[in-house]
Write an enzyme that holds these catalytic residues in place. Structure first.
Site, PDB file in Angstrom:
ATOM      1  N   TYR A 107      -5.600  -0.366  59.976  1.00 38.45           N
ATOM      2  CA  TYR A 107      -5.279  -1.668  60.554  1.00 38.45           C
ATOM      3  C   TYR A 107      -3.773  -1.845  60.581  1.00 38.45           C
ATOM      4  O   TYR A 107      -3.061  -1.449  59.666  1.00 38.45           O
ATOM      5  CB  TYR A 107      -5.965  -2.803  59.794  1.00 38.45           C
ATOM      6  CG  TYR A 107      -5.846  -2.750  58.289  1.00 38.45           C
ATOM      7  CD1 TYR A 107      -4.790  -3.368  57.630  1.00 38.45           C
ATOM      8  CD2 TYR A 107      -6.804  -2.101  57.515  1.00 38.45           C
ATOM      9  CE1 TYR A 107      -4.683  -3.335  56.246  1.00 38.45           C
ATOM     10  CE2 TYR A 107      -6.710  -2.063  56.134  1.00 38.45           C
ATOM     11  CZ  TYR A 107      -5.656  -2.684  55.508  1.00 38.45           C
ATOM     12  OH  TYR A 107      -5.550  -2.646  54.137  1.00 38.45           O
ATOM     13  N   ASP A 147      -7.506  -9.299  53.138  1.00 41.85           N
ATOM     14  CA  ASP A 147      -7.382  -8.348  52.023  1.00 41.85           C
ATOM     15  C   ASP A 147      -6.540  -7.177  52.521  1.00 41.85           C
ATOM     16  O   ASP A 147      -7.021  -6.068  52.724  1.00 41.85           O
ATOM     17  CB  ASP A 147      -8.757  -7.885  51.550  1.00 41.85           C
ATOM     18  CG  ASP A 147      -8.675  -7.004  50.314  1.00 41.85           C
ATOM     19  OD1 ASP A 147      -7.558  -6.809  49.786  1.00 41.85           O
ATOM     20  OD2 ASP A 147      -9.715  -6.488  49.873  1.00 41.85           O
ATOM     21  N   ILE A 148      -5.272  -7.446  52.728  1.00 36.79           N
ATOM     22  CA  ILE A 148      -4.374  -6.484  53.365  1.00 36.79           C
ATOM     23  C   ILE A 148      -3.637  -5.673  52.303  1.00 36.79           C
ATOM     24  O   ILE A 148      -2.893  -6.211  51.488  1.00 36.79           O
ATOM     25  CB  ILE A 148      -3.367  -7.202  54.282  1.00 36.79           C
ATOM     26  CG1 ILE A 148      -4.119  -8.084  55.295  1.00 36.79           C
ATOM     27  CG2 ILE A 148      -2.466  -6.201  54.979  1.00 36.79           C
ATOM     28  CD1 ILE A 148      -5.151  -7.353  56.125  1.00 36.79           C
ATOM     29  N   GLU A 149      -3.865  -4.365  52.339  1.00 32.69           N
ATOM     30  CA  GLU A 149      -3.289  -3.477  51.330  1.00 32.69           C
ATOM     31  C   GLU A 149      -2.577  -2.287  51.963  1.00 32.69           C
ATOM     32  O   GLU A 149      -2.374  -1.250  51.323  1.00 32.69           O
ATOM     33  CB  GLU A 149      -4.388  -3.003  50.370  1.00 32.69           C
ATOM     34  CG  GLU A 149      -5.129  -4.157  49.695  1.00 32.69           C
ATOM     35  CD  GLU A 149      -6.244  -3.694  48.782  1.00 32.69           C
ATOM     36  OE1 GLU A 149      -6.125  -2.584  48.227  1.00 32.69           O
ATOM     37  OE2 GLU A 149      -7.228  -4.436  48.615  1.00 32.69           O
ATOM     38  N   GLY A 150      -2.203  -2.424  53.224  1.00 37.87           N
ATOM     39  CA  GLY A 150      -1.517  -1.333  53.902  1.00 37.87           C
ATOM     40  C   GLY A 150      -1.189  -1.727  55.330  1.00 37.87           C
ATOM     41  O   GLY A 150      -1.329  -2.873  55.728  1.00 37.87           O
TER      42      GLY A 150
END
Length: 291
Positions: A107, A147-150
């Site tokens: 994403y 829930d953004i982790e990248g």
């Protein structure tokens, strides 16, 4: 009789006030086919919000992909039946969100226009808009979880702003799951908009700010920083079992006796978020009365 009626009314109002001040439990569902159905998850009566996880591919011109592990295959149109489960949850007063991102996925928001395009896609395919290709059927979700982790640190604010504008037609709840180091690497810009209703901070897999070695000092320090952001409610995010995360698990009795008393008096305290339904084998039941 009048005195009795007055006392009864006062008791009812008092109990309602206690309920309003009590915290809630939030759960992630969707990443293990052995965790039971969405309807069964809501039927436990343990959760106030369920995050359907995850939309793992979106943005940058990519065709969006919903991954629900072993539950159903969205690409084959096999998840539209979840509309009945979603409505069953909502009829119990439980909010159901779509969670974007996760720890693995592809994403990326390449521009503000890209963010607006993603927002329009989400509105039409999961929220109050219309589309012939709604992956979860015709049920309308309550909002979107970040829930953004990248990917990228940019344009998440624009995504939040555009989604928020749809609330003029139907309320869109915005939630986020940042890591506990403050500020969050990926979501700081989005959270700075002040548009998020609920923020469940992941106090796990991050030793500098999680419960460790029998001490909640670091957790409390970072909790105070998160509690100062402009958001509706802040939740303590935890693994629901030892095996649910690499570190940061807090036994239920320790959480109730040592940790929650340190934070549940905070003005924005909202409750506890758990990862995930598959790992929640009694943990939510053990803490519910004290959250």
């Amino acid at each position: 009789m009048i005195k009795y009626s007055f006392l009864l009314t006062a008791l009812v109002l008092f109990l309602r006030a206690l309920k309003l001040e009590a915290g809630d439990i939030v759960i992630y569902w969707g990443q293990n086919g052995n965790e039971g159905s969405l309807a069964d998850t809501c039927a436990t009566n343990n959760y106030a919000i369920v995050n359907i996880a995850f939309l793992v591919v979106f943005g940058n011109g990519q065709n969006p992909v919903l991954n629900l592990a072993g539950h159903c295959d969205p690409n084959a149109g096999a998840c539209t039946g979840l509309s009945n489960d979603i409505r069953a949850c909502q009829n119990q007063g439980i909010k159901v969100m779509l969670s974007l991102g996760g720890g693995a996925g592809s994403y990326f928001l390449s521009s503000a226009d890209d963010a607006r395009n993603v927002a329009n896609y989400l509105w039409n395919n999961y929220l109050g808009g219309q589309s012939n290709t709604r992956p979860l059927g015709d049920a309308v979700l309550d909002g979107i979880d970040f829930d953004i982790e990248g990917g990228t640190t940019q344009h998440w604010d624009e995504l939040a702003k555009t989604l928020s504008q749809f609330s003029q037609q139907r309320k869109v709840y915005l939630t986020a799951a940042p890591q506990c180091p403050f500020p969050d690497t990926w979501l700081n810009g989005a959270l700075s908009t002040g548009l998020f209703d609920y923020v469940w901070v992941q106090f796990y897999n991050n030793p500098p700010c999680q419960y460790s070695g029998g001490s909640a000092d670091n957790l409390k320090n970072y909790w105070n920083q998160w509690n100062a952001i402009q958001a509706g409610k802040i939740f303590l995010g935890l693994p629901a079992a030892q095996g649910a995360a690499g570190s940061g698990f807090i036994p239920s009795d320790v959480l109730v006796s040592q940790v929650l008393p340190l934070i549940n008096g905070s003005p924005k305290y909202g409750g506890v978020m758990l990862w995930s339904k598959f790992y929640d084998n009694g943990y939510s039941s053990a803490i519910k009365a004290n959250v």
